[in-house]
Scaffold this active site. Structure first.
Site, mmCIF file in Angstrom:
data_model
loop_
_atom_site.group_PDB
_atom_site.id
_atom_site.type_symbol
_atom_site.label_atom_id
_atom_site.label_comp_id
_atom_site.label_asym_id
_atom_site.label_seq_id
_atom_site.Cartn_x
_atom_site.Cartn_y
_atom_site.Cartn_z
ATOM 1 N N ASP A 1 28.743 41.055 40.011
ATOM 2 C CA ASP A 1 29.291 39.846 39.064
ATOM 3 C C ASP A 1 28.082 38.876 38.802
ATOM 4 O OD1 ASP A 1 30.571 37.283 38.552
ATOM 5 O OD2 ASP A 1 32.262 37.821 39.259
ATOM 6 N N SER B 1 31.577 36.465 34.541
ATOM 7 C CA SER B 1 32.704 36.836 35.035
ATOM 8 C C SER B 1 34.078 36.884 34.284
ATOM 9 C CB SER B 1 32.944 36.454 36.542
ATOM 10 O OG SER B 1 33.930 37.000 37.435
#
Length: 351
Positions: free
Chosen positions: A195, A50
């Site tokens: 993510d 991320s």
């Protein structure tokens, strides 16, 4: 010794490891006596999830004018959050209103994030990164983890190569915050990705497995890890509130709980693993001891909170001053003793 740099996910809290990286690079320049020294020179393998994946790609992105060197300093990598954070996590009044009632699947439009990523990375590809790395994501249709591997992009070509801007868009597609990233490899294969924080908010364990499996002779005794966190949340959630709330309204809280728990588990397992072989000092985890001074939400990107995050990162650097100095001395010594090798051959060398 093979050296891994791993950077956690955490949205706008990427400012925290960004502050440490900027301080680390400044000290590396000073101690080494090389004004051009960069983070990329001192680690053999990188991992990011991320916001940590974005930082990883920024640190490893080649300079168009001088491809063997990084395009961005650690300070310039940090600036992506300080300069653009408020714009990335910004939604108009109407969008906030309908999102509140569960009429949207995500809080923020991805257009600003995609624009910022393109402005930083342009047409640069995963295969062009300066060092071996993994950046995490999750394929929602195949229901399996997806690792963007620089080494796979080099060895297997277009089917495993991607624009760097798409890599970062995918690894940062946090559920409820941004829409699923629909990206394509250079050969045109479609990937619907979320993510990587849904399974590896702390990618240190993934990085360790990646390095040890690449060559059988590379063991944990030959590997050191610097793992940078974005802060361990101690926020309590009220039982009655959870019990009575609609599922859509507690989505961000569930993401927070899931990511915190997974990150803590990875940290604990790695501590125990290194302790079992008597190499505790080869695993270093640095993150703030408390998040009480900030709004710790992943999207808390107001100007005032960004300044608080900068202050928290600076305080974390001060609290770990002696550890960072020892780390710099170690990295400079290791770098001086190392020999230039190809981008993946270092794994087969005895450290």
């Amino acid at each position: 010794m093979k050296k891994i740099l791993s950077i956690d996910g955490g949205g706008i809290r990427g400012i925290i490891p960004g502050m440490l990286l900027a301080a680390l690079e400044r000290r590396l320049k000073r101690v080494s006596g090389n004004p051009d020294a960069a983070i990329v020179d001192y680690f053999d393998f990188f991992a990011g999830t991320s916001t940590g994946g974005i930082l990883t790609c920024l640190l490893l992105c080649p300079d168009d004018q001088n491809p063997p060197r990084p395009r961005f300093t650690a300070k310039e990598a940090l600036d992506i959050y300080v300069t653009h954070g408020s714009d990335i996590f910004k939604a108009g009044f109407f969008r906030r209103l309908i999102s509140k009632f569960g009429l949207l699947s995500e809080r923020y439009p991805s257009t600003t994030l995609e624009y910022v990523l393109k402005s930083y990375f342009g047409e640069t590809k995963l295969s062009q990164l300066l060092k071996p790395c993994i950046v995490t994501a999750y394929n929602i249709e195949l229901r399996k983890t997806h690792f963007f591997r620089q080494q796979a992009a080099i060895l297997r070509g277009d089917p495993r190569d991607f624009y760097l801007r798409d890599v970062c868009r995918a690894t940062s597609a946090a559920p409820t915050y941004f829409s699923v990233a629909e990206i394509y490899s250079m050969s045109g294969t479609r990937y619907p990705l979320l993510d990587g924080g849904v399974f590896a908010p702390n990618p240190s364990m993934s990085a360790l497995v990646e390095v040890t499996r690449a060559f059988n002779e590379t063991k944990i005794n030959d590997i050191s890890i610097l793992s940078l966190g974005t802060g361990r949340s101690r926020k309590a959630y009220d039982y009655e509130h959870f019990k009575k709330s609609r599922a859509v309204s507690i989505g961000p809280a569930l993401i927070d709980i899931m990511m915190s728990g997974a990150a803590e588990s990875s940290d604990f397992f790695l501590q125990q693993l290194y302790k079992s072989v008597g190499k505790e000092k080869h695993y270093i985890r640095i993150e703030p001891s408390s998040l009480h001074s900030i709004n710790e939400e992943l999207d808390a990107a107001s100007h005032s909170n960004i300044q608080k995050l900068v202050a928290l990162g600076d305080r974390m650097v001060s609290e770990n001053n002696e550890l960072i100095n020892q780390l710099v001395e170690y990295l400079v010594k290791e770098q001086e003793n190392s020999q230039s090798k190809g981008p993946w051959r270092f794994l087969s060398a005895k450290g």
